[in-house]
Enzyme design. Sequence first.
Site, short mmCIF file in Angstrom:
data_model
loop_
_atom_site.label_atom_id
_atom_site.label_comp_id
_atom_site.label_asym_id
_atom_site.label_seq_id
_atom_site.Cartn_x
_atom_site.Cartn_y
_atom_site.Cartn_z
CG HIS A 51 -0.11 0.29 2.56
ND1 HIS A 51 0.10 -0.73 2.97
CD2 HIS A 51 0.28 1.23 3.26
CE1 HIS A 51 0.77 -0.75 4.33
NE2 HIS A 51 0.99 0.53 4.54
CG HIS A 83 0.33 5.66 4.16
ND1 HIS A 83 -1.24 5.26 4.76
CD2 HIS A 83 0.91 4.50 4.81
CE1 HIS A 83 -1.29 4.92 6.15
NE2 HIS A 83 -0.58 3.69 5.48
CE1 TYR A 115 -13.11 33.15 13.63
CE2 TYR A 115 -14.13 31.56 12.53
CZ TYR A 115 -13.80 32.75 12.83
OH TYR A 115 -14.01 33.74 11.92
CD GLN A 119 -17.01 34.66 14.76
OE1 GLN A 119 -16.64 35.43 14.33
NE2 GLN A 119 -15.58 34.86 15.40
#
Length: 127
Positions: A58, A60, A120, A124
């Site tokens: 595999h 990555h 955050y 707001q």
Amino acid sequence: MKTTRHATYNLNYHIVWVPKYRQSVLIGEVADRVRTILHEIADDKGLEVIDLTVQPDHIHLFVSSPPIHAPSLLANWFKGISSRKYNHHYADNEGEKIRWARGCYAGTAGHVSSETIQDYIQRQQNS
């Protein structure tokens, strides 16, 4: 942070894919050639390879991309172009060709956690 003419971004994708039938074909010179091809693809497409590991069965890839590119497009580029380039330049017969399995894994990463983003957004809303 990175910028284009129309965006400031920090989009990093972790993409993992496997050879067809999860065969352990990515060893020695094959792994080295695939690694080189993946870096060439990133350079050609204006992407930054943050990290890359080629394992026998595999790959990555941790790559940064502008927001115009979907993760599925990135996976298709790296898988499709790499197999075509490898098979055209290095494979002498059917047994040596690289074929990727259909699926892949794609995840995102940035400099902040999801909790920070949620905090955050909540701040707001309360402003």
